[in-house]
Design an enzyme around this catalytic site. Structure first.
Site, mmCIF file in Angstrom:
data_model
loop_
_atom_site.group_PDB
_atom_site.id
_atom_site.type_symbol
_atom_site.label_atom_id
_atom_site.label_comp_id
_atom_site.label_asym_id
_atom_site.label_seq_id
_atom_site.Cartn_x
_atom_site.Cartn_y
_atom_site.Cartn_z
ATOM 1 C CG HIS A 27 -36.002 12.261 -48.241
ATOM 2 N ND1 HIS A 27 -35.492 12.757 -46.885
ATOM 3 C CD2 HIS A 27 -35.233 13.311 -48.664
ATOM 4 C CE1 HIS A 27 -35.479 14.555 -47.729
ATOM 5 N NE2 HIS A 27 -35.513 14.835 -48.923
ATOM 6 N N GLY A 28 -38.872 8.519 -47.780
ATOM 7 C CA GLY A 28 -39.156 7.026 -48.272
ATOM 8 C C GLY A 28 -39.262 6.339 -47.363
#
Lengths: 407, 473
Positions: B324-325
């Site tokens: 996600h990041g």
């Protein structure tokens, strides 16, 4: 051959019911289109007959415009106050971040009275372009940058002023400050705003300045003043049929509001109207639109005459925004209306400084010369214009000694 | 090109009109060209990455299928994974790992001199890389035959409706559709348009309004706001991220449907979930199943005892967080969910063993379970939104006591945004639990609703369109 033709005809006839059948297999889409078209028709053709104009005005103005109108009417606007003569003026003694205005309503580095303490007093008039707005500090404005031991500058630039307001302001009040020289800004599109009375009819998105201004009309070469609408109209700006009737007669941009009533509410009509406007503007850009040039010329001439009677020389300074100075993309190929309008005005004998030429000649990248909004000038841009102005004033003083020479 | 912009509308209409006039083979070539154009509108330089990834998996897939030697098959799979994960790792994680390494070295008192590179994150890299990986892995597992047409495979990897933010489509769900002749159908057009419209409503109205009026201002200075505002903004953020991403997915599904393709659903009313396991079956379903099938099950799943199962959960949630990041807040968010899942499964096991597992709980229990699940999800999402741990900590602390006095004036539109997501979920609940209540709504009534939605959107959508939250992944 005949068979082929029959076959083709047969194909065509068999295709249309197939297409119709396809469409009926998507009833939601079909009904949706019918409903949307019916709604568009009612809003374009029927609603304006039934809905009062004031309702439309409320829709036309956004929440910001409404809030700012109330502030303007209450007298609580940060920068401006209402004025029955000129529409609005700078709020005296206002300091906010870079914005500084003194008790006279001017933006100046020093205290002053109606009598100049230096040999020369140069008065600046125009819009926020000359004032500097919130983009520069006071000592970075054009007026501050031309000051020296012999020149005192006073900057009466006021946000969104057009030349008609400048003329009225000077004629009725500012001549009392006895300048030797008057420097007046004219915008890159010099006739901008001259047919306008209600700022938001010209620019719907200027919600922070929902003001009413005076304007002039030209009747047999004579200027006729159309004053600011009466205060009682102004006080009830959101439900005043009288005001809208007044503006219908006097505001050259009322048609934009009229079009909004029909085309501004639903997507299809609005998209069509949007493309029509784009096409119209493009046509004007290509063909040139000089309808208001005579009015501009007369206003400039009256201002010069008025100043001349008081022994004041007038220099105009044309201040184009970045789209004119550094036309990019397809705009490069459009006719140069700026130049054409400048030539037209110079041919009438007005003393004009070509701001675009000054900026272009410097060779400095344009992004350094303009503020972040690409309209106002940065300190570097102001400095260039101040130098050009000083040079011009020196040159003019040699021709006719309005400017007192340095010792 | 953002789906919620005029440029995309114009682009899609042009593609749609040309596409339906072409033969099947030309349709695929045209789709590929349109998809590459769509991607090049962001940054044409990164097209090369998609092409490299596509060629790599196309060739590896074919060679894997053509050989029976297990060693060769494994080598080819490793090559495919190294190239894909190498690209992803460099562009997405290089600076993260380099920065973390320097931080760790500093903490241990060692001075390491290493400058991080200025790397731009290519949009959608996490999505198309995963699609490519799933193709090769499925061929390796003999669950899929390779496609011999490079155009078809390239069109699958770059298919523009789902190229930049999913849903993550598997080759076995999509490539066969590229091989079939597609016919224009008004039903598909209707489904596509209405799905797109619903998605646009969620993204452009619900998500963007919540962001502009509530979430962004509160998360910018959590310490300045009252406890009530922090709770409201936390719930708003939970709704915003759902509306943003499910809206995007809906627009992707709608666009694909108009072109004659069916791509899998990505959301199934996640805020109806009554436990965390159910939440992950309903939230970002295509990503969840990717991690389940290729990471969790690949590691052995729950077949090797409790301890190994917990370790597998920890690894999977770590990878999911990192996906996600590239930041530790995302990793901790992933682990927090891993912890939730581990606790949930352990408790369920314990309750089953002691005969306390209630298969048909009563309403108060259902409500309690729902509230607890949603609270856990919301709390974890604070980490997901906060730029760093200190902000997340200030925010979380503020949920229980905040000295800040700041409140925001909430426009009426915000309540409409909340209400529309509640209605959306109630409709989902009815479809799921009371199918007999599902009244067939007449076409005309639906048309009225959609027409009203268009007019409403035309007036209510904020002027600037925010980028999709999931683009950054």
């Amino acid at each position: 051959m005949e068979n082929e033709e029959k076959k083709q005809k047969g194909d065509k006839t068999s295709r249309s019911p197939r297409f119709a059948r396809q469409l009926f297999r998507a009833p939601v889409l079909l009904y949706m289109m019918i409903i949307l078209l019916a709604a568009e028709f009612s809003v374009v053709a029927i609603a304006p007959l039934l809905v009062p104009d004031c309702r439309y005005l409320r829709l036309y103005l956004n929440a910001r415009a409404e809030e700012c109108t109330r502030k303007h009417l209450d007298g609580t606007d940060r920068y401006n106050i209402r004025c029955d003569l000129i529409g609005w003026r700078n709020r005296p003694n206002c300091t906010y971040r870079k914005w500084e205005v003194d008790e006279h309503g001017a933006r100046t580095t020093h205290a002053y009275t109606t009598i100049s303490t230096k040999p020369n007093r140069v008065m600046f008039m125009g819009s926020s372009m000359i004032n500097g707005g919130p983009f520069v500090y006071t000592n970075e404005t054009i007026s501050a940058l031309i000051e020296d031991s012999t020149i005192e500058a006073i900057n009466f630039g006021t946000m969104r002023y057009s030349l008609d307001q400048v003329y009225l302001h000077y004629k009725n009040e500012l001549n009392a400050y006895h300048p030797n020289i008057l420097v007046v800004e004219i915008p890159g599109s010099p006739d901008k705003g001259l047919r306008n009375q209600y700022v938001l009819f010209r620019n719907r998105y200027a919600g922070d300045m929902p003001y009413l201004k005076p304007r002039f009309t030209l009747e047999s070469d004579e200027l006729v003043l159309v004053p600011v609408p009466p205060k009682e109209y102004h006080d009830s700006i959101f439900c005043s049929p009288e005001l809208l009737r007044w503006l219908e007669q006097t505001d050259g941009y009322y048609n934009d509001f009229r079009a909004f009533k029909r085309f501004g509410h639903l997507p299809i009509a609005n998209t069509l109207w949007y493309f029509y406007q784009k096409a119209r503007n493009l046509y004007r850009l290509i063909m040139g639109d000089y309808r208001d040039m005579p009015l501009l010329e007369v206003l400039m001439a009256r201002l010069v005459d008025l100043a001349d009677k008081q022994g004041v020389a007038v220099t105009f300074i044309m201040m184009p925004d970045r789209t004119i100075t550094a036309a990019a993309g397809w705009r490069k190929f459009l006719p140069d209306h700026y130049k054409r309008q400048l030539d037209m005005l110079e041919s009438k004998g007005f003393d004009i400084i070509d701001g675009r030429e000054v900026l272009r000649r410097s060779g400095i990248p344009f992004w350094k010369l303009y503020a972040s909004d690409n309209q106002h000038y940065s300190p570097a841009g102001n400095l260039l214009l101040a130098e050009a102005l000083k040079e011009r004033l020196d040159k003019n003083s040699r021709k006719s000694p309005v400017l007192v020479e340095k010792n | 090109m953002n789906f919620a912009t005029v440029q995309y509308f114009v682009f899609f209409i042009v593609v749609f009109l040309i596409y339906w006039r072409l033969s099947r083979r030309m349709q695929n070539i045209f789709l590929l060209a349109a998809s590459y154009f769509f991607y090049a509108c962001w940054d044409w330089r990164f097209l090369s990455l998609i092409i490299v990834s596509t060629l790599n998996d196309y060739l590896c897939g074919m060679f894997i299928a053509d050989t029976d030697s297990p060693r060769r098959r494994k080598t080819l799979l490793v090559i495919s994974l190294v190239v894909n994960l190498g690209i992803l790792g460099y562009f997405k994680y290089f600076n993260f790992f380099a920065g973390s390494f320097i931080g760790l070295a500093d903490a241990l008192g060692m001075h390491v001199s290493w400058t991080t590179a200025r790397i731009i994150l290519p949009v959608g890299i996490s999505f198309y890389t995963f699609q490519s990986i799933s193709y090769t892995v499925d061929i390796y597992r003999r669950q899929l035959l390779p496609t011999r047409s490079a155009i078809d495979f390239a069109a699958f990897v770059a298919f523009f409706p789902q190229l930049v933010a999913g849903p993550i489509v598997r080759a076995k769900e999509f490539v066969f559709q590229l091989k079939q002749k597609r016919h224009f159908s008004a039903e598909n057009l209707q489904i596509g348009v209405t799905r797109f419209l619903t998605g646009y409503f969620k993204k452009a109205f619900v998500a963007d309004s919540l962001a502009v009026y509530l979430v962004d201002p509160v998360f910018a200075n959590p310490g300045d706001h009252t406890t009530g505002m922090l709770w409201l903004a936390m719930v708003a953020w939970t709704v915003q991220i759902y509306a943003d991403f499910s809206g995007y997915s809906s627009m992707a599904i709608g666009s694909a449907r108009m072109l004659g393709f069916e791509i899998p659903e990505n959301f199934d009313f996640p805020y109806l979930s009554r436990n965390i396991s159910e939440y992950w079956r309903r939230w970002h379903m295509t990503m969840s199943r990717f991690f389940r099938d290729y990471v969790y099950i690949g590691l052995g799943g729950n077949r090797r005892g409790t301890a190994r199962s917990l370790l597998n959960i920890a690894v999977t949630t770590f990878v999911s967080g990192l996906w996600h990041g590239a930041g530790w807040t995302f990793v901790i968010w992933g682990w927090l969910h891993g912890l939730y899942i581990a606790v949930f499964h352990s408790m369920r096991k314990w309750r089953s063993r002691h005969g306390r597992y209630d298969e048909n709980p009563r309403l108060p229990k259902i409500i309690a379970a729902w509230v607890l699940t949603q609270f856990a999800v919301c709390l974890a999402l604070v980490l997901f939104r906060a730029p760093d741990f200190s902000t997340a900590w200030v925010y979380t602390k503020g949920l229980f006591y905040s000295a800040g006095q700041g409140t925001l004036e909430i426009p009426f539109l915000i309540w409409i945004a909340f209400a529309s997501i509640i209605v959306d979920h109630i409709a989902g609940w009815i479809m799921e639990h009371r199918p007999q209540m599902k009244v067939r709504v007449p076409a005309f009534s639906r048309a009225v609703v959609y027409a009203a939605m268009i007019v409403f959107l035309y007036h209510a959508v904020p002027e600037s369109v925010n980028p999709y939250i999931y683009f950054q992944f």
